[in-house]
Design a protein around this motif. Structure first.
Motif, mmCIF file in Angstrom:
data_model
loop_
_atom_site.group_PDB
_atom_site.id
_atom_site.type_symbol
_atom_site.label_atom_id
_atom_site.label_comp_id
_atom_site.label_asym_id
_atom_site.label_seq_id
_atom_site.Cartn_x
_atom_site.Cartn_y
_atom_site.Cartn_z
ATOM 1 N N HIS A 183 0.836 -1.202 0.000
ATOM 2 C CA HIS A 183 0.000 0.000 0.000
ATOM 3 C C HIS A 183 0.875 1.258 0.000
ATOM 4 O O HIS A 183 0.484 2.304 -0.511
ATOM 5 C CB HIS A 183 -0.909 -0.007 1.233
ATOM 6 N N PHE A 184 2.081 1.138 0.587
ATOM 7 C CA PHE A 184 2.979 2.297 0.689
ATOM 8 C C PHE A 184 4.206 2.178 -0.216
ATOM 9 O O PHE A 184 4.777 3.190 -0.617
ATOM 10 C CB PHE A 184 3.443 2.472 2.144
ATOM 11 N N VAL A 185 4.623 0.952 -0.513
ATOM 12 C CA VAL A 185 5.824 0.746 -1.343
ATOM 13 C C VAL A 185 5.498 -0.235 -2.468
ATOM 14 O O VAL A 185 4.861 -1.264 -2.234
ATOM 15 C CB VAL A 185 6.977 0.142 -0.492
ATOM 16 N N GLU A 186 5.946 0.087 -3.672
ATOM 17 C CA GLU A 186 5.693 -0.822 -4.803
ATOM 18 C C GLU A 186 6.795 -1.880 -4.846
ATOM 19 O O GLU A 186 7.794 -1.747 -5.546
ATOM 20 C CB GLU A 186 5.639 -0.038 -6.125
ATOM 21 N N TRP A 187 6.566 -2.938 -4.048
ATOM 22 C CA TRP A 187 7.564 -4.009 -3.940
ATOM 23 C C TRP A 187 6.842 -5.361 -3.924
ATOM 24 O O TRP A 187 6.880 -6.099 -2.938
ATOM 25 C CB TRP A 187 8.365 -3.800 -2.648
ATOM 26 N N PRO A 188 6.185 -5.726 -5.048
ATOM 27 C CA PRO A 188 5.297 -6.896 -5.083
ATOM 28 C C PRO A 188 5.984 -8.245 -4.886
ATOM 29 O O PRO A 188 5.321 -9.249 -4.623
ATOM 30 C CB PRO A 188 4.653 -6.815 -6.477
ATOM 31 N N ILE A 189 7.338 -8.287 -4.980
ATOM 32 C CA ILE A 189 8.047 -9.575 -4.829
ATOM 33 C C ILE A 189 7.913 -10.136 -3.406
ATOM 34 O O ILE A 189 8.137 -11.324 -3.159
ATOM 35 C CB ILE A 189 9.538 -9.422 -5.219
ATOM 36 N N LEU A 190 7.517 -9.288 -2.435
ATOM 37 C CA LEU A 190 7.312 -9.747 -1.054
ATOM 38 C C LEU A 190 6.254 -10.855 -0.971
ATOM 39 O O LEU A 190 6.375 -11.767 -0.146
ATOM 40 C CB LEU A 190 6.856 -8.573 -0.172
ATOM 41 N N ASP A 191 5.236 -10.739 -1.796
ATOM 42 C CA ASP A 191 4.118 -11.694 -1.768
ATOM 43 C C ASP A 191 4.595 -13.139 -1.988
ATOM 44 O O ASP A 191 4.400 -13.997 -1.126
ATOM 45 C CB ASP A 191 3.078 -11.269 -2.811
ATOM 46 N N PRO A 192 5.255 -13.445 -3.130
ATOM 47 C CA PRO A 192 5.708 -14.830 -3.326
ATOM 48 C C PRO A 192 6.764 -15.276 -2.313
ATOM 49 O O PRO A 192 6.792 -16.450 -1.934
ATOM 50 C CB PRO A 192 6.282 -14.832 -4.753
ATOM 51 N N ILE A 193 7.620 -14.364 -1.844
ATOM 52 C CA ILE A 193 8.650 -14.748 -0.860
ATOM 53 C C ILE A 193 7.993 -15.253 0.421
ATOM 54 O O ILE A 193 8.350 -16.308 0.960
ATOM 55 C CB ILE A 193 9.593 -13.553 -0.557
ATOM 56 N N LEU A 194 7.010 -14.505 0.927
ATOM 57 C CA LEU A 194 6.313 -14.908 2.153
ATOM 58 C C LEU A 194 5.508 -16.194 1.939
ATOM 59 O O LEU A 194 5.485 -17.060 2.812
ATOM 60 C CB LEU A 194 5.385 -13.783 2.630
ATOM 61 N N SER A 195 4.861 -16.307 0.783
ATOM 62 C CA SER A 195 4.086 -17.513 0.475
ATOM 63 C C SER A 195 4.970 -18.758 0.527
ATOM 64 O O SER A 195 4.593 -19.775 1.122
ATOM 65 C CB SER A 195 3.456 -17.417 -0.919
ATOM 66 N N ILE A 196 6.151 -18.661 -0.082
ATOM 67 C CA ILE A 196 7.083 -19.797 -0.113
ATOM 68 C C ILE A 196 7.541 -20.139 1.308
ATOM 69 O O ILE A 196 7.590 -21.308 1.695
ATOM 70 C CB ILE A 196 8.296 -19.476 -1.021
ATOM 71 N N GLY A 197 7.847 -19.111 2.096
ATOM 72 C CA GLY A 197 8.329 -19.310 3.467
ATOM 73 C C GLY A 197 7.342 -20.078 4.338
ATOM 74 O O GLY A 197 7.688 -21.106 4.925
ATOM 75 N N PHE A 198 6.082 -19.589 4.399
ATOM 76 C CA PHE A 198 5.124 -20.260 5.296
ATOM 77 C C PHE A 198 4.699 -21.623 4.757
ATOM 78 O O PHE A 198 4.431 -22.558 5.523
ATOM 79 C CB PHE A 198 3.922 -19.360 5.613
ATOM 80 N N THR A 199 4.673 -21.782 3.421
ATOM 81 C CA THR A 199 4.290 -23.076 2.841
ATOM 82 C C THR A 199 5.320 -24.150 3.170
ATOM 83 O O THR A 199 4.962 -25.279 3.531
ATOM 84 C CB THR A 199 4.116 -22.957 1.310
ATOM 85 N N LEU A 200 6.608 -23.796 3.094
ATOM 86 C CA LEU A 200 7.664 -24.768 3.425
ATOM 87 C C LEU A 200 7.604 -25.160 4.903
ATOM 88 O O LEU A 200 7.774 -26.324 5.255
ATOM 89 C CB LEU A 200 9.045 -24.178 3.103
ATOM 90 N N PHE A 201 7.319 -24.187 5.765
ATOM 91 C CA PHE A 201 7.227 -24.452 7.202
ATOM 92 C C PHE A 201 6.105 -25.450 7.491
ATOM 93 O O PHE A 201 6.287 -26.429 8.227
ATOM 94 C CB PHE A 201 6.969 -23.136 7.957
ATOM 95 N N ILE A 202 4.931 -25.216 6.914
ATOM 96 C CA ILE A 202 3.781 -26.108 7.121
ATOM 97 C C ILE A 202 4.048 -27.478 6.507
ATOM 98 O O ILE A 202 3.722 -28.508 7.089
ATOM 99 C CB ILE A 202 2.501 -25.481 6.511
ATOM 100 N N LEU A 203 4.670 -27.490 5.331
ATOM 101 C CA LEU A 203 4.932 -28.743 4.613
ATOM 102 C C LEU A 203 5.749 -29.708 5.471
ATOM 103 O O LEU A 203 5.435 -30.908 5.542
ATOM 104 C CB LEU A 203 5.667 -28.434 3.304
#
Length: 325
Positions: A183-203
């Motif tokens: 909403h404040f910074v145009e840095w959309p790469i954060l989305d896939p990075i976080l998705s990968i992180g929590f998915t690996l943890f749960i996996l």
């Protein structure tokens, strides 16, 4: 020489305790199913309105969760059916089967999320952040509440489902953080990075549960320390010389079954044998076993399960036995 004994009052007490647990387990899974199913529909609509691929991906993942939770709910309800002549232990293992299927679905779902998130690292897109924030807050509330409802459960089914819901809650926390940052910074790469992180943890956690459930399916000893403690307890008794053919396994991860052959050191009169049987019951009571079958053998008596003909039938209950439930 071999005696058959039922302690009916103890049997009723044990079964009563388990039934209360089972029905609350089914009720919690029911809550989780309806919360997840309704929210999945809201998610699809929200993903379409905000033009967010991440939310649409999560909606598909939640749909898979809803289907597997619904399956678990049905299997949990069927598991309460009384035992029959064909299914002598009842249907508790249906719940275990549900846990296995759900675990596999969740592993497949996590792999699918990774396959969506990894390519997005090189080509991230900007979504509508205001809508994402609103949906993420709702997602955290709904999935968090559903996870809380299942948190008190002890069955493998509830544990696997709990990871479904924790995964979804963490996913929405990630979406919320990303949406606020975007909403404040145009840095959309954060989305896939976080998705990968929590998915690996749960996996990692879900794979651990799937392996544990598979071992229960294969009738592995649910807990080696408990098995050894049971053996030590029986061997410490007067007149007990040896224990063999000890089979300790679990119906559903909660309700355990024990069969064992106990060799006694000398021939006993009826009164002594009865007191020995009562002591066995008393010493095994703390282990909370659902089904217990003990066979007494006299010293020098050949064990029927050691013969070549019956060696592979160590679970056979065709003979008379001492039985406590």
């Amino acid at each position: 020489m071999h005696h058959h004994h039922h302690n009916t009052s103890h049997q009723g007490h044990l079964h009563g305790d388990h039934e209360g647990t089972d029905f609350s387990d089914s009720s919690r899974i029911g809550w989780a199913f309806w919360l997840n199913f309704v929210f999945t529909i809201i998610e699809f609509i929200g993903g379409w309105l905000t033009n967010s691929v991440a939310i649409m991906a999560d909606a598909v993942h939640d749909l898979g969760d809803s289907l597997s939770i619904g399956l678990a709910w049905c299997l949990s309800k069927l598991g309460h059916k009384a035992s029959t002549e064909k299914y002598t232990y009842g249907f508790k293992r249906l719940s275990l089967m549900g846990a296995m299927i759900n675990g596999v679905i969740l592993v497949i779902g996590a792999i699918w999320v990774l396959s969506e998130a990894i390519p997005r690292l090189s080509n991230p897109e900007m979504p509508m952040t205001e809508g994402m924030i609103g949906l993420a807050i709702l997602g955290i509330m709904v999935n968090g509440f559903a996870a809380y409802k299942l948190h008190g459960g002890h069955s493998m089914n509830e544990k696997v489902l709990n990871w479904h819901l924790i995964e979804d809650t963490m996913g929405w926390v990630a979406v919320l953080v990303v949406a606020i940052v975007l909403h404040f910074v145009e840095w959309p790469i954060l989305d896939p990075i976080l998705s990968i992180g929590f998915t690996l943890f749960i996996l990692v956690n879900v794979i651990r549960y799937v392996v544990q459930t598979m071992s229960l399916f294969l009738q592995a000893v649910p807990d080696i320390a408990t098995r050894n403690a049971i053996c030590r307890t029986l061997l410490a008794m007067e007149y007990v010389e040896e224990i063999h053919h000890v089979h300790f396994w679990s119906l559903d991860g909660q309700q355990h079954v024990l069969t064992a052959h106990v060799v006694i050191s000398c021939a006993l009169d009826n009164k002594t044998l009865r007191s020995l049987k009562e002591e066995v019951q008393m010493r095994l009571a703390p282990f909370g076993l659902t089904h217990t079958t003990i066979e007494f053998e006299l010293p020098g008596e050949p064990c029927r399960d050691d013969s070549d003909h019956l060696h592979t039938h160590t679970h056979s209950h065709d003979h008379e036995h001492v039985e406590y439930r």
